[in-house]
Design an enzyme around this catalytic site. Structure first.
Site, PDB file in Angstrom:
ATOM      1  N   GLU A  67      -6.416  12.653   2.475  1.00 34.13           N
ATOM      2  CA  GLU A  67      -6.488  14.109   2.703  1.00 34.13           C
ATOM      3  C   GLU A  67      -7.864  14.693   2.354  1.00 34.13           C
ATOM      4  OE1 GLU A  67      -3.470  12.769   1.273  1.00 34.13           O
ATOM      5  OE2 GLU A  67      -2.773  12.967   3.342  1.00 34.13           O
ATOM      6  N   HIS A 116      -2.575  -1.146   3.544  1.00 31.06           N
ATOM      7  CA  HIS A 116      -2.758   0.293   3.346  1.00 31.06           C
ATOM      8  C   HIS A 116      -4.160   0.634   2.840  1.00 31.06           C
ATOM      9  CE1 HIS A 116       0.469   3.351   3.515  1.00 31.06           C
ATOM     10  NE2 HIS A 116      -0.497   4.121   3.073  1.00 31.06           N
TER      11      HIS A 116
END
Ligand code: DLZ
Length: 184
Positions: A67, A116
């Site tokens: 983010e 990830h």
């Protein structure tokens, strides 16, 4: 290069940095906060060391590293829009809202057992670079990409052994001031 006089990391800047007129944005993650928080504190300490006023440092948080670029871009753009509104309206009421001169994105990615880590690290790195180039505001890459928690703690100056390591946040703070002053 090398030997006893080898300087690991970044040397002190060659010119005196005066950050007293600068406005700096720090965006940090809440993921791995026990390591991220000292890095943010290290960044703030360096900004203040180079003259940035505490009231001119804005600190915002986001969930994770992924983010960081989006949040930094929106906050930088918002600050730039406020400035152009001020110029058009000449409004003294909102003239205290000035654009950020530099930003620091702070986070810690620690490799797990899946892919990830690789995907988030790649997206975050490129995203942060893009925000700086697209907004024209220097954005410092304050994201540790570590294989273990111990590696990250060493790089936040909170290592468990006798050697606590080095807080890289201090380097990010000075980089932000140095890069911001390039444009003034
Ligand atoms: C999902 C995830 C994982 C596995 N690891 C980290 C990490 O080590 N550090 C970090 O800052 N964020 C991590 N995240 C969260 C992602 O960055 C992101 O917040 C979520 O995927 C939601 O978009």
């Amino acid at each position: 290069m090398g030997g006893d006089d080898f300087h690991k990391g970044v040397k002190e800047p060659s010119t005196k940095l005066d950050g007293s007129a600068l406005r700096i944005l720090i965006v940090h993650t809440r993921w791995n906060s026990e390591i991220v928080d000292p890095l943010v504190e290290g960044s703030i300490a360096a900004l203040i060391k180079y003259g940035v006023k505490r009231e001119n440092i804005t600190v915002r948080d986001v969930p994770g590293a992924f983010e960081l670029p989006g949040a930094a871009q929106r906050l930088i753009r918002q600050s730039q829009q406020h400035q152009s509104q001020n110029l058009i309206l000449g409004s003294p009421q909102v003239s205290h809202i000035l654009p950020f001169d530099a930003a620091i994105c702070v986070g810690v990615l620690i490799k797990g057992s899946t892919m990830h880590f690789e995907y988030i690290a790649d997206a975050t790195t490129h995203g942060i670079m893009k925000v700086g180039l697209e907004t024209g505001v220097p954005v410092v890459f304050g994201v540790l990409t570590c294989l273990t928690e111990e590696q990250a703690m060493q790089r936040a100056g909170i290592g468990k052994g006798e050697d606590k390591g080095h807080n890289h946040g201090t380097d990010w703070g000075s980089a932000a001031v140095e890069m911001a002053l390039l444009g003034l």
